[in-house]
Design an enzyme around this catalytic site. Structure first.
Site, PDB file in Angstrom:
ATOM      1  N   TRP A 174     -19.257 -18.588  29.008  1.00  0.00           N
ATOM      2  CA  TRP A 174     -19.617 -19.593  29.307  1.00  0.00           C
ATOM      3  C   TRP A 174     -20.886 -19.997  29.630  1.00  0.00           C
ATOM      4  O   TRP A 174     -21.418 -21.065  29.479  1.00  0.00           O
ATOM      5  CB  TRP A 174     -18.712 -20.376  30.625  1.00  0.00           C
ATOM      6  N   ASP A 175     -21.615 -18.785  29.866  1.00  0.00           N
ATOM      7  CA  ASP A 175     -23.047 -18.834  29.802  1.00  0.00           C
ATOM      8  C   ASP A 175     -23.749 -19.801  28.619  1.00  0.00           C
ATOM      9  O   ASP A 175     -24.701 -20.434  28.989  1.00  0.00           O
ATOM     10  CB  ASP A 175     -23.822 -17.419  29.555  1.00  0.00           C
ATOM     11  N   GLU A 223     -16.172 -15.410  41.048  1.00  0.00           N
ATOM     12  CA  GLU A 223     -15.264 -14.257  40.301  1.00  0.00           C
ATOM     13  C   GLU A 223     -14.571 -13.496  41.736  1.00  0.00           C
ATOM     14  O   GLU A 223     -13.671 -12.593  41.447  1.00  0.00           O
ATOM     15  CB  GLU A 223     -15.813 -13.456  39.287  1.00  0.00           C
ATOM     16  N   GLN A 243     -21.318 -16.523  43.279  1.00  0.00           N
ATOM     17  CA  GLN A 243     -22.169 -17.329  42.626  1.00  0.00           C
ATOM     18  C   GLN A 243     -21.975 -18.619  42.908  1.00  0.00           C
ATOM     19  O   GLN A 243     -20.869 -19.131  43.214  1.00  0.00           O
ATOM     20  CB  GLN A 243     -22.180 -17.036  41.257  1.00  0.00           C
TER      21      GLN A 243
HETATM   22  O1  IFM Z   1     -20.194 -15.316  32.759  1.00  0.00           O
HETATM   23  C1  IFM Z   1     -20.828 -14.710  33.646  1.00  0.00           C
HETATM   24  C2  IFM Z   1     -19.829 -14.814  34.911  1.00  0.00           C
HETATM   25  O2  IFM Z   1     -19.976 -16.088  35.369  1.00  0.00           O
HETATM   26  C3  IFM Z   1     -20.343 -13.837  36.040  1.00  0.00           C
HETATM   27  N1  IFM Z   1     -20.422 -12.360  35.501  1.00  0.00           N
HETATM   28  C4  IFM Z   1     -21.263 -12.377  34.452  1.00  0.00           C
HETATM   29  C5  IFM Z   1     -20.694 -13.210  33.330  1.00  0.00           C
HETATM   30  C6  IFM Z   1     -21.728 -13.122  32.180  1.00  0.00           C
HETATM   31  O3  IFM Z   1     -23.015 -13.643  32.435  1.00  0.00           O
END
Ligand code: IFM
Length: 730
Positions: free
Chosen positions: A328-329, A470, A584
């Site tokens: 989703w980045d 997460e 996060q």
């Molecule tokens: O998409 C991210 C996720 O939100 C957190 N872990 C790393 C992923 C890739 O950057």
């Protein structure tokens, strides 16, 4: 005055090898070359990482390919090898001029007879993305017997390799290595040619195919070597049925030194043009200006301009971390930069999602849902590379069941958001006609099929999900997820309500696939009745059902509870899982994106509540805190978070491990996040009904800001001085 476009490291520091590989990376969207030194091999994480081509070996994770390295180069003087790993350098500088995207290294070695200076320069062709250019200079301050060895190192660095099973080497004037994979029938061709001083012979040394230029160096004279390499893969039209369809001689000039100078000048001009429409000038804060534009350099370097349907991996082109997959980045953190500076690249990124719709449909079907459930870690065709066991337990060495792939359903809404932001920003509806509308409808159908209503319930809920944080898996009613699902219903409803505005063929396609009026009703109902958590009496919004009842403890306390430095904080037994510590920005991401739906008090209250409870264990976190702080009118609070995002790759040293899984590499989402902070946050730029609004909150030391944006096919220069701003159409 310090050159704000130079990143330099003086002296050789062995412990900095991995970070420097990222810091000094050069890329052109087709490939990324880690910023490792010429004499390095796979032990020092050398990688020429290729975009969009993958392989899986046995039970290992499917990952992108690294090509054999055609710029391997080492110096021998009077019979001894001179490289920084063997010999101490009395002077060593690596310099990346990121305005020009040219990487140079200069190393001076001391020998028993005198000093030898070795200089190397490399850059990647932006017009022809297959080409690598390099030039070397060797100067001895004494007479010496020199061997300049250069060629192709086929022993590549892989995380889950080796991927190549067969190599066919050719050693005519042009060296070639055709590396093949049996299982997936993919091939990578590497071509190399070098011209230079001395007598040239060929040496096959272990896994290297080398040219040796031997010559008697005369004190003080410079020997020049010029190299050009080309890489093609079976994904390219130039490599069909195992054969190159182009004449390779045409790729290499007769006089390579002259051609190099011309290519370099053109290369610099290409970048200069890019900076004309993308640089951000900050008067009063050199550190911030340098870090921000350096972040933009990285985004430019990984933009897939050679394709019209390809996306950007979470670690860009810096290696095989995260399986070279797209997260989703791209839509939520990276897209805006391209939307405002190069919309054609933004479209390419979104076309990748539209073209992988079938993969997302299949994933939804496999889980028993309708519509499109996009891959959490997307490779080509929308294949979800995310493993059911994405983390290795440091204590037992056993794989841990994680639910990122199954439960991070917010991914589909990110695709909806990306497509809609593109359309709203550019007013280019072609992306909707080319499958975008169908994609959005399928994402909304996916969420609709997941809705739950309790027997006596009045609202729809989404259960058993993972939000952006997460560390807390399988939770109910994650606010961010629910709001993004609502957004998907709203947008799908909006599009279906205006279906007559689309071409006849699009209307026909939709009518063939869906019962449009039934879907409209369902989406309207879902958008109106999905449960969205509201602020409690203190103004705090609960991240998910029951979150506020978890142990309230500091990040430091949780860190102290770790039994192993690489221990994973989340999952079933993680140190954070049963606490309010989050990985996060989660609620803060939601509030940032939908800030106009909340009072300033609620925005501020939640920032204050969640920030001390956030580990910022993801590089996606800081920019959301920075942006929301700007919306709240606190640029000083935003500033350190902005800088953290902008410096993610410049400073290095970020998280390298999740459990025992290596996650190092560059951080494009942080780069894109820093850009969003600058444009939306500090500059306060927003776009509405064809108008650009500017509501700046510059940090106190920023005297002014200047940049350009593209909006609805026009280019605008924006200049901000304190609270004053001007927007000029160019
Ligand atoms: O998409 C991210 C996720 O939100 C957190 N872990 C790393 C992923 C890739 O950057």
């Amino acid at each position: 005055m310090k050159n704000l476009w130079i990143v330099e490291e003086q002296g050789f520091h062995k412990e900095g090898i991995a970070d420097n590989g990222n810091r000094f990376l050069i890329g052109n969207g087709y490939m990324g070359i880690r910023g490792t030194l010429d004499e390095f091999t796979k032990e020092q994480l050398v990688a020429i990482n290729l975009a969009g081509i993958y392989d899986k070996v046995g039970d290992g994770w499917r990952e992108p390919l690294n090509a054999p390295n055609p710029i391997y180069t080492v110096l021998h003087v009077d019979g001894e090898k001179y490289g920084v790993l063997e010999k101490e350098a009395i002077e060593h500088t690596v310099t990346l001029n990121f305005r020009e995207a040219v990487l140079c290294r200069k190393t001076v070695f001391q020998t028993q007879k005198g000093n030898v200076t070795f200089q190397a320069t490399r850059f990647l062709n932006m017009e022809n993305p297959h080409l690598i250019h390099a030039q070397y200079e060797v100067i001895c301050d004494f007479d010496a017997d020199v061997e300049f060895r250069t060629g192709i190192d086929i022993d590549v660095w892989d995380i889950y390799g080796p991927h190549f099973e067969k190599y066919e080497c050719g050693q005519e004037q042009i060296f070639s290595v055709k590396a093949s994979i049996q299982e997936e029938r993919e091939q990578v061709w590497v071509l190399e040619k070098t011209q230079g001083a001395g007598n040239e012979t060929v040496l096959k040394e272990n896994d290297k195919l080398l040219r040796v230029f031997s010559y008697r160096a005369v004190k003080g004279e410079t020997a020049v070597f010029t190299k050009q390499c080309a890489i093609y893969t079976s994904k390219d039209k130039e490599l069909a049925a195992g054969n190159l369809t182009i004449n390779i001689d045409d790729l290499f000039a007769k006089d390579m030194e002259a051609a190099y100078e011309k290519e370099k000048a053109e290369h610099i001009a290409w970048w200069e043009e890019k900076w004309n429409t993308s640089q951000v000038v900050i008067d009063g804060d050199d550190e911030a200006m340098c870090a921000l534009n350096y972040s933009l350099y990285h985004l430019h370097s990984i933009a897939p301009r050679h394709s019209d349907s390809l996306s950007i991996a979470a670690r860009g082109l810096s290696g095989q971390t995260y399986k070279g997959a797209v997260f989703w980045d791209t839509e939520m953190f990276i897209l805006d930069f391209f939307l405002y500076t190069e919309p054609s690249v933004a479209k390419t990124l979104l076309k990748y999602r539209i073209d992988t719709l079938d993969g997302a449909r299949q994933k939804a079907k496999d889980y028993g849902y309708q519509g499109a459930f996009y891959a959490w870690e997307s490779q080509e065709g929308g294949f979800d590379a995310c493993s059911d066991y994405n983390v290795t337990d440091v204590f037992t060495g056993r794989p841990m069941r994680t639910y990122f792939k199954d439960k991070q359903i917010h991914i589909s809404a990110a695709i909806v958001s990306g497509i809609m932001r593109y359309v709203e920003h550019t007013k280019d509806y072609s992306v909707l006609e080319e499958g975008g509308i169908e994609t959005i409808v399928e994402c909304a159908r996916f969420y609709y099929s997941l809705l739950i209503k309790k027997v006596n319930g009045a609202v729809y809920e989404l259960h058993d999900v993972i939000g952006p944080d997460e560390y807390h898996e399988r939770v109910n009613n994650n606010g961010y997820t629910n709001r993004m699902a609502k957004y998907s219903f709203e947008k799908a409803y909006e599009l279906l309500s205006n279906v007559e505005k689309f071409s006849e063929s699009t209307q026909k396609k939709l009518a063939e696939k869906f019962d449009v009026s039934a879907l409209k009703e369902e989406f309207k109902d879902a958008a109106e009745n999905i449960y969205i958590p509201a602020p409690n009496e203190e103004g705090v919004i609960e991240q998910f059902d029951g979150y506020l009842g978890l142990e309230d403890v500091s990040v430091e306390e949780v860190r102290k509870r770790l039994l192993h430095e690489k221990e994973y904080w989340g999952g079933a037994y993680g140190v954070a899982s049963h606490t309010q510590i989050i990985k996060q920005a989660d609620v803060v991401t939601w509030l940032t994106l939908f800030a106009n739906e909340f009072s300033k008090e609620v925005l501020a209250k939640n920032w204050e509540y969640y920030e001390p409870r956030t580990e910022h264990g993801s590089s996606l976190s800081a920019c959301m805190y920075a942006w929301l702080a700007c919306i709240n009118g606190y640029p000083e609070k935003a500033y350190p978070f902005f800088l953290k995002s902008a410096m993610a790759d410049l400073k290095g040293g970020g998280k390298q491990w999740a459990g025992l899984v290596y996650i190092g590499g560059t951080h494009p989402a942080a780069s894109g996040g820093a850009y969003m902070n600058a444009i939306h946050g500090f500059a306060g730029v927003s776009f509405e009904d064809g108008k650009i609004k500017v509501n700046p909150v510059l940090p106190p030391n920023w005297k002014s800001m200047k940049f350009t944006v593209s909006y609805q096919s026009k280019q605008y220069a924006i200049e901000i001085n304190g609270k004053k701003s001007t927007v000029t159409e160019l």
